[in-house]
Design an enzyme around this catalytic site. Structure first.
Site, PDB file in Angstrom:
ATOM      1  N   SER A 233      42.775  46.290  58.044  1.00 63.01           N
ATOM      2  CA  SER A 233      41.732  47.157  57.508  1.00 63.01           C
ATOM      3  C   SER A 233      41.138  48.024  58.624  1.00 63.01           C
ATOM      4  O   SER A 233      41.891  48.719  59.298  1.00 63.01           O
ATOM      5  CB  SER A 233      40.675  46.286  56.817  1.00 63.01           C
ATOM      6  OG  SER A 233      39.836  47.067  56.020  1.00 63.01           O
ATOM      7  N   GLU A 360      45.521  46.355  46.770  1.00 59.76           N
ATOM      8  CA  GLU A 360      44.548  46.683  47.817  1.00 59.76           C
ATOM      9  C   GLU A 360      43.234  47.230  47.286  1.00 59.76           C
ATOM     10  O   GLU A 360      42.168  46.927  47.794  1.00 59.76           O
ATOM     11  CB  GLU A 360      45.141  47.760  48.740  1.00 59.76           C
ATOM     12  CG  GLU A 360      46.302  47.306  49.590  1.00 59.76           C
ATOM     13  CD  GLU A 360      45.861  46.572  50.837  1.00 59.76           C
ATOM     14  OE1 GLU A 360      44.661  46.314  50.975  1.00 59.76           O
ATOM     15  OE2 GLU A 360      46.734  46.257  51.652  1.00 59.76           O
ATOM     16  N   HIS A 465      42.966  43.156  48.985  1.00 63.72           N
ATOM     17  CA  HIS A 465      42.769  43.519  50.390  1.00 63.72           C
ATOM     18  C   HIS A 465      42.352  42.272  51.172  1.00 63.72           C
ATOM     19  O   HIS A 465      41.387  41.607  50.810  1.00 63.72           O
ATOM     20  CB  HIS A 465      41.624  44.542  50.411  1.00 63.72           C
ATOM     21  CG  HIS A 465      41.439  45.277  51.689  1.00 63.72           C
ATOM     22  ND1 HIS A 465      42.395  46.104  52.234  1.00 63.72           N
ATOM     23  CD2 HIS A 465      40.367  45.345  52.523  1.00 63.72           C
ATOM     24  CE1 HIS A 465      41.919  46.657  53.344  1.00 63.72           C
ATOM     25  NE2 HIS A 465      40.702  46.208  53.545  1.00 63.72           N
TER      26      HIS A 465
END
Ligand SMILES: *[C@@H]1O[C@H](CO)[C@@H](O)[C@H](O)[C@H]1NC(C)=O
Ligand SMILES: *[C@@H]1O[C@H](CO)[C@@H](O)[C@H](O)[C@H]1NC(C)=O
Ligand SMILES: *[C@@H]1O[C@H](CO)[C@@H](O)[C@H](O)[C@H]1NC(C)=O
Length: 569
Positions: A233, A360, A465
């Site tokens: 990320s 995600e 995610h």
């Protein structure tokens, strides 16, 4: 002209302004709810290494040695707030006791319980090192430096989730887990003069930590010529910044980019300054008056950071809302948007892995819009986000049947346009201009255990995610969770590929394991083909019961998004 003040704002940015405020919490789910544990600590005198700054004593764990909270920079406090980091001073002849996890950088951490730093402080530029029990000076083990996620406002280097003892024990690698400055502390821009705050301090912190590795890691038994930089990320955005920055050259040798929201653009200079001016006002200081701003407490700084958190700086680039604080294009360290840099060959040639999870964008969409949505609401946002391509996007992603929750098609579209398709564009640039060593993965597994915590229940049954992190470090057992037999294989396969990459620059090359009697996993996992036209754009589908090499992920959808030319530049 740029802020969403009533006189200039389009009706859409006005509508978005209040409702999009929760977006600032997206990209924060970078860690899962693994409880803290003291398990495995062997009491007694710890391992000691002698570094250029002086001796450091750590802790013996059952499976590894750990050195918690080594200072790598002078504390960035007082007059050093909003200045480039400088290397830590020597503590010779004292022994530095590196025996407990350091505070995280100043933040209000909203990630699941037990994953946030136990304490926070503006004095936070510390790193943690895990080494194999067998490590000695001269071992020359490869080094893996991890950059945590958290949207550049949350997270910390060490957590149970990112504990490096499994790697140390099983893969003869050394893990380095670092803190870097976050939020306004790390990214304030007031101008470009020598007395201004010039931002990107968090990125400079990371680079200083990479330099620390170059001068110190041999003392721990590490090889400064085999450093793998990996991150998830915001951490993967940081990895990409270093891969595309000439100033980080020669500090690392392989890169792994996990779940990069490529369509969320870095700010431009003028946008960053607008945010910096709003921030100064929120602190009751004049624009650019750092003297005034340095007198404010960390809590005041954080308060002002929150106050400007919901402001839309540029209604023409709404995706920026997903990341209010973070790197900006400073023309020095960062000259281009990452996807643009990869597509145009502007990056350091080295072995690179890029990948994402299969769902995600769920946390972005649900985080921003907690309630079910109807078609009209969705159209309103699509129009604001894609004013010139609205009808094409609508046709490509038609709504679900009337009465359904229309967030679901939005989640799919957002996954494609924010993550998967610009990722493909970046990968193709690397395949074209790189040294030929590039691999793609898709993490596609639903956790059998609930590590998401109460705030992220919508990720139960989805590969959200951050989902791969519960497997990347084989750390779930540390938090009291149990892998199924298949999940254990999945986790070990990731450790296998990632550590092979660290050893050799090729996730398939396990020669070092074959020569190591302690090593497991030899010959157990399938070949991961390189990404490229000649392999039919192959990628590794990380999944249970067994990983599988597949081809051409989401080809038509990505051809569609490529044709719209919507990735940031
Ligand atoms: C791995 O862990 C075991 C205990 O679980 C320990 O006996 C062994 O020394 C460790 N090996 C290394 C290389 O750290
Ligand atoms: C600083 O920013 C101004 C615009 O505010 C620009 O004209 C100038 O070229 C910049 N200077 C440097 C050194 O980047
Ligand atoms: C700024 O001024 C306002 C109004 O006087 C006050 O309420 C607020 O606490 C001040 N904030 C800071 C950070 O000084």
């Amino acid at each position: 002209m740029l802020r969403s003040k009533p006189s200039v704002a389009s009706m859409f940015s006005l509508a978005l302004r209040s409702e999009m405020f929760p977006l600032i919490v997206i990209f924060t789910v970078t860690c899962l709810g693994l409880p803290a544990s003291e398990a495995g600590v062997v009491r007694g005198d710890g391992p000691t290494v002698v570094t250029p700054n002086g001796p450091i004593e750590g802790l013996y764990l059952d499976e590894a040695n750990v050195f918690f909270g080594i200072p790598y920079a002078v504390p960035p406090v007082g007059d050093r707030r909003w200045r480039d980091p400088v290397p830590a001073k020597s503590w010779k002849p004292d022994v530095y006791k590196a025996v407990k996890p350091p505070p995280g950088c100043y933040q209000h951490c909203g990630t699941p319980p037990h994953t946030c730093p136990a304490t926070v402080s503006e004095d936070c530029l510390y790193l943690t090192v895990f080494t194999p029990r067998s490590a000695t000076t001269g071992s020359n083990f490869p080094v893996m430096l991890f950059l945590h996620g958290g949207n550049f406002v949350e997270g910390s280097g060490y957590s149970d989730l990112t504990d490096g003892r499994y790697y140390a024990n099983k893969t003869d690698t050394i893990s380095v887990l670092i803190n870097y400055r976050l939020g306004a502390f790390g990214f304030l821009v007031t101008g470009n003069g020598s007395e201004d705050a010039t931002g990107n301090y968090g990125i400079l912190d990371q680079r200083l930590a990479l330099e620390w590795v170059q001068t110190n890691i041999a003392s721990f038994g590490g090889d400064p010529n085999r450093v793998t930089l990996f991150g998830q990320s915001a951490g993967s955005q940081s990895v990409a910044v270093h891969v595309t920055s000439k100033r980080s050259q020669n500090l690392f040798h392989r890169a792994i980019i996990e779940s990069f929201p490529f369509s969320v653009p870095f700010k431009k200079y003028f946008e960053a300054v607008i945010l910096g001016n709003d921030f100064a006002e929120a602190l009751n200081c004049s624009h650019g008056d750092l003297k005034c701003m340095r007198t404010k407490s960390p809590a005041d700084v954080k308060g002002a950071q929150d106050k400007v958190g919901g402001v839309i700086i540029n209604p023409l680039r709404l995706f920026e809302m997903f990341e209010q604080w973070g790197p900006y294009i400073d023309g020095r360290d960062i000259t281009k948007q990452s996807v643009d840099a990869f597509m145009s060959g502007d990056f350091q040639k080295m072995p690179i892995i890029i990948g994402s999870t299969s769902d995600e964008a769920r946390i972005n969409v649900i985080g921003a819009f907690p309630k079910p949505m109807d078609v009209l609401q969705v159209y309103e946002y699509l129009l604001a986000l894609f004013p010139t391509h609205f009808f094409q996007v609508m046709a490509e992603y038609p709504p679900d049947p009337p009465g359904s929750d229309q967030r679901e098609p939005m989640i799919v579209a957002a996954n494609h346009v924010v993550f998967v398709c610009p990722e493909r564009a970046a990968l193709r640039g690397i395949a074209k201009y790189g040294d030929g060593n590039v691999w793609m993965y898709l993490f596609d597994h639903i956790l059998s255990f609930d590590a998401w915590g109460p705030h992220w229940q919508f990720c139960v049954n989805h590969s959200c995610h951050g989902a791969e992190l519960a497997f990347l470090f084989h750390s779930a057992p540390l938090g009291g969770f149990k892998y199924t037999a298949d999940e254990d294989v999945l986790s070990r396969s990731m450790v296998y590929y990632w550590s092979n990459m660290a050893h050799t620059g090729n996730p398939n090359d396990d020669t070092w394991r074959r020569n190591n009697p302690r090593s497991d996993s030899v010959g157990e996992f399938v070949e991961w083909p390189k990404y490229g036209n000649s392999t039919g754009w192959s990628y590794m589908h990380l999944m249970t019961p067994r990983d599988r090499a597949d081809k051409n992920y989401l080809q038509e959808k990505c051809d569609f998004w490529d044709s719209l030319d919507v990735y940031p530049r």
